[in-house]
Design an enzyme around this catalytic site. Structure first.
Site, PDB file in Angstrom:
ATOM      1  N   MET A  77       0.833  -1.208   0.000  1.00 24.38           N
ATOM      2  CA  MET A  77       0.000   0.000   0.000  1.00 24.38           C
ATOM      3  C   MET A  77       0.859   1.246   0.000  1.00 24.38           C
ATOM      4  O   MET A  77       0.593   2.145   0.765  1.00 24.38           O
ATOM      5  CB  MET A  77      -0.899   0.002   1.239  1.00 24.38           C
ATOM      6  CG  MET A  77      -2.101  -0.929   1.145  1.00 24.38           C
ATOM      7  SD  MET A  77      -2.952  -0.826  -0.407  1.00 24.38           S
ATOM      8  CE  MET A  77      -3.276   0.891  -0.543  1.00 24.38           C
ATOM      9  N   CYS A  78       1.886   1.271  -0.789  1.00 22.43           N
ATOM     10  CA  CYS A  78       2.760   2.442  -0.925  1.00 22.43           C
ATOM     11  C   CYS A  78       3.917   2.404   0.086  1.00 22.43           C
ATOM     12  O   CYS A  78       3.825   1.781   1.146  1.00 22.43           O
ATOM     13  CB  CYS A  78       2.012   3.761  -0.768  1.00 22.43           C
ATOM     14  SG  CYS A  78       0.515   3.894  -1.760  1.00 22.43           S
ATOM     15  N   ARG A  79       4.954   3.095  -0.259  1.00 22.43           N
ATOM     16  CA  ARG A  79       6.101   3.343   0.601  1.00 22.43           C
ATOM     17  C   ARG A  79       6.437   4.819   0.434  1.00 22.43           C
ATOM     18  O   ARG A  79       6.371   5.358  -0.681  1.00 22.43           O
ATOM     19  CB  ARG A  79       7.316   2.510   0.199  1.00 22.43           C
ATOM     20  CG  ARG A  79       7.144   0.999   0.181  1.00 22.43           C
ATOM     21  CD  ARG A  79       7.249   0.363   1.563  1.00 22.43           C
ATOM     22  NE  ARG A  79       5.982   0.433   2.273  1.00 22.43           N
ATOM     23  CZ  ARG A  79       5.805  -0.029   3.514  1.00 22.43           C
ATOM     24  NH1 ARG A  79       6.826  -0.571   4.170  1.00 22.43           N
ATOM     25  NH2 ARG A  79       4.636   0.046   4.097  1.00 22.43           N
ATOM     26  N   ASN A  90       4.823  -1.781  -5.768  1.00 25.70           N
ATOM     27  CA  ASN A  90       4.393  -0.383  -5.783  1.00 25.70           C
ATOM     28  C   ASN A  90       4.719   0.222  -7.151  1.00 25.70           C
ATOM     29  O   ASN A  90       5.669   0.982  -7.306  1.00 25.70           O
ATOM     30  CB  ASN A  90       5.093   0.380  -4.662  1.00 25.70           C
ATOM     31  CG  ASN A  90       4.767  -0.212  -3.304  1.00 25.70           C
ATOM     32  OD1 ASN A  90       3.632  -0.175  -2.853  1.00 25.70           O
ATOM     33  ND2 ASN A  90       5.767  -0.802  -2.660  1.00 25.70           N
ATOM     34  N   ASN A 122       0.172   6.599   3.202  1.00 28.70           N
ATOM     35  CA  ASN A 122       0.428   5.171   3.028  1.00 28.70           C
ATOM     36  C   ASN A 122      -0.688   4.432   3.741  1.00 28.70           C
ATOM     37  O   ASN A 122      -0.763   4.447   4.975  1.00 28.70           O
ATOM     38  CB  ASN A 122       1.802   4.816   3.624  1.00 28.70           C
ATOM     39  CG  ASN A 122       2.027   3.328   3.729  1.00 28.70           C
ATOM     40  OD1 ASN A 122       1.426   2.548   3.008  1.00 28.70           O
ATOM     41  ND2 ASN A 122       2.899   2.923   4.635  1.00 28.70           N
TER      42      ASN A 122
END
Length: 259
Positions: A1-3, A41, A115
């Protein structure tokens, strides 16, 4: 879910922060080590940075994976900054917003990243829309949960909240409306960093008086990295880091009725 990652310190080439480390944000776009939700991602990326003497940040964002962008490779090699916020994105839902949905979001002197995900988006968040002026809703930078979170935070900043309060109260409101949400937020004005942990990982590394990095996960194996506990508001500058517990609305004691 994103960084995502934010840096304050001496001027460095963007590539030294985002590309060169063994477990850099670039590598986290396909091989994150501590990501709890999602695996790749590749749905967009962005970097925002501040130039000396200019309080308004510049940004470079794209809809595709960072590893496929040769222009970013050139930019990261030559652009230097002492204040940076960058992110790689794993989209929660399919959409047509392209690079408009990629963090960092920006307004005034601020850069912002989210995030996580709002559980039950968009229905669960709809009651909170009434907290925003209609012009703010019409000005959303993308039709995503992250863009909506940014609108809530920005509204608080513009009405006088300090960054830590703007993030903390936004997280509490969203967690109450959509309890299963993951709400790790990251905000900078080029002089300070504010962040929250709510459902995903966050780490920091500080060299007091010189530099501070706040990131979803460490980009190397330096033992100075410290993990931030869940349900926390982080406030950082070049001088150091302050951690403050963030109360979960679900665990708050009910108030006694007035008598």
């Amino acid at each position: 879910m994103c960084r995502h990652l934010a840096y304050l310190g001496a001027e460095e080439p963007l590539g030294r922060l985002l590309v060169e480390p063994a477990h850099s944000l670039l590598r986290q776009s396909w091989a994150p080590r501590r990501q709890r939700y999602g695996t790749v991602n590749a749905d967009g990326f962005g970097v925002g940075w501040y130039a000396p003497g200019d309080p308004v940040p510049a940004r470079y964002r794209r809809a595709g994976p960072v590893w496929a962008d040769l222009s970013f490779a050139d930019l990261a090699r030559v652009v230097r900054s002492g204040a940076v916020l960058a992110a790689v994105r794993d989209a929660t839902l399919a959409g047509a917003d392209a690079e408009a949905a990629a963090a960092p979001f920006a307004a005034d002197r601020w850069l912002f990243s989210h995030n996580g995900a709002i559980a039950g988006w968009p229905d669960a968040a709809a009651p909170l829309a009434s907290a925003l002026p209609p012009v703010d809703l019409l000005s959303l930078q993308a039709r995503t949960d992250s863009a909506f979170v940014w609108a809530l935070v920005l509204h608080r900043l513009r009405t006088g909240d300090e960054p830590d309060r703007a993030l903390g109260e936004t997280v509490r409101a969203l967690a109450e409306a959509a309890p299963a949400s993951r709400l790790n937020l990251l905000l900078t004005d080029g002089a300070t960093i504010s962040a929250t942990t709510w459902g995903d990982s966050l780490w920091y590394r500080t060299d007091p008086g010189r530099s501070t990095v706040v990131a979803s996960e460490p980009y190397d194996d330096d033992p100075l990295w410290q993990e931030v506990p869940d349900r926390t508001v982080l406030t950082a500058s070049r001088a150091g880091v302050l951690l403050t517990p963030l109360e979960d609305p679900a665990s708050a004691s009910p108030k006694e009725p007035c008598r």
